[in-house]
Design an enzyme around this catalytic site. Structure first.
Site, mmCIF file in Angstrom:
data_model
loop_
_atom_site.group_PDB
_atom_site.id
_atom_site.type_symbol
_atom_site.label_atom_id
_atom_site.label_comp_id
_atom_site.label_asym_id
_atom_site.label_seq_id
_atom_site.Cartn_x
_atom_site.Cartn_y
_atom_site.Cartn_z
ATOM 1 N N ARG A 223 0.857 -1.186 0.000
ATOM 2 C CA ARG A 223 0.000 0.000 0.000
ATOM 3 C C ARG A 223 0.891 1.234 0.000
ATOM 4 N NH1 ARG A 223 -5.052 -0.729 -1.832
ATOM 5 N NH2 ARG A 223 -6.240 -2.257 -0.625
ATOM 6 N N GLU B 67 -4.255 -4.744 -13.715
ATOM 7 C CA GLU B 67 -2.865 -4.754 -14.200
ATOM 8 C C GLU B 67 -1.916 -3.976 -13.303
ATOM 9 O OE1 GLU B 67 -2.733 -1.210 -17.497
ATOM 10 O OE2 GLU B 67 -3.455 -3.161 -18.151
#
Length: 179
Positions: A68, A142
């Site tokens: 993250r 992706e």
């Protein structure tokens, strides 16, 4: 001293768009306070999201591990993702579950909807319990690099206690699921 709800409401006087992005927008609002003074509120607009607790027939839970960027860490969390335009939360939950874990849920039950941080954003996360899972194609976006991992409820409780699971939506979702 007690207040009625109407004594607490702020009235929006104006709004200025500061930023439009792929995921969020930012605006600055001028509001009239209940005491007659004005104030500025900065608001992050978010399309909403889902969080899913995928529970296997054995009672284990599938979590995802990913980096993250805003916190600069890899964390363990429940599968989750933002709503696409005009997408229903249930459809988003099934899509995110398949994309991030490679499973489809034959039973999906909504546990709650919650505001993440209502002091500065309108983001709502819809929390679902996914059961009766079947394998499907794992197709992450992706730009997502995710691993999925299966944990027992006891392992999850230990990881919550140790701080390894530290993401607010995951903590709330796992508690709501009785983990």
């Amino acid at each position: 001293m007690s207040f009625s709800e109407t004594d607490l409401i702020e009235k929006q006087l104006g709004s200025t768009r500061l930023f439009e992005g792929k995921i969020i927008n930012l605006r600055r609002d001028e509001v009239l306070l209940p005491n007659g003074k004005t104030a500025t509120r900065e608001v992050v607009e978010h399309p909403g999201a889902v969080a899913v607790i995928p529970r296997t027939k054995e009672g284990n839970v599938i979590l995802v591990r990913q980096f993250r960027h805003p916190i600069g860490k890899i964390i363990l969390e429940v599968p989750a993702g933002k709503l696409d335009p005009d997408e229903k939360p249930e459809a988003c939950a099934l899509r995110e579950l398949a994309e991030e874990t490679g499973f489809f849920a034959n039973r999906l039950r909504k546990l709650t909807s919650m505001y993440t941080t209502p002091g500065f954003t309108n983001e709502v996360i819809h929390v679902y319990l996914a059961e009766d899972l079947e394998e499907s194609d794992k197709q992450p976006d992706e730009d997502e690099f995710i691993t999925s991992e299966v944990y027992s409820p006891e392992q999850i409780r230990q990881m919550i206690a140790s701080g390894e699971i530290c993401d607010a939506k995951s903590l709330v979702a796992l508690c709501l699921a009785g983990i």
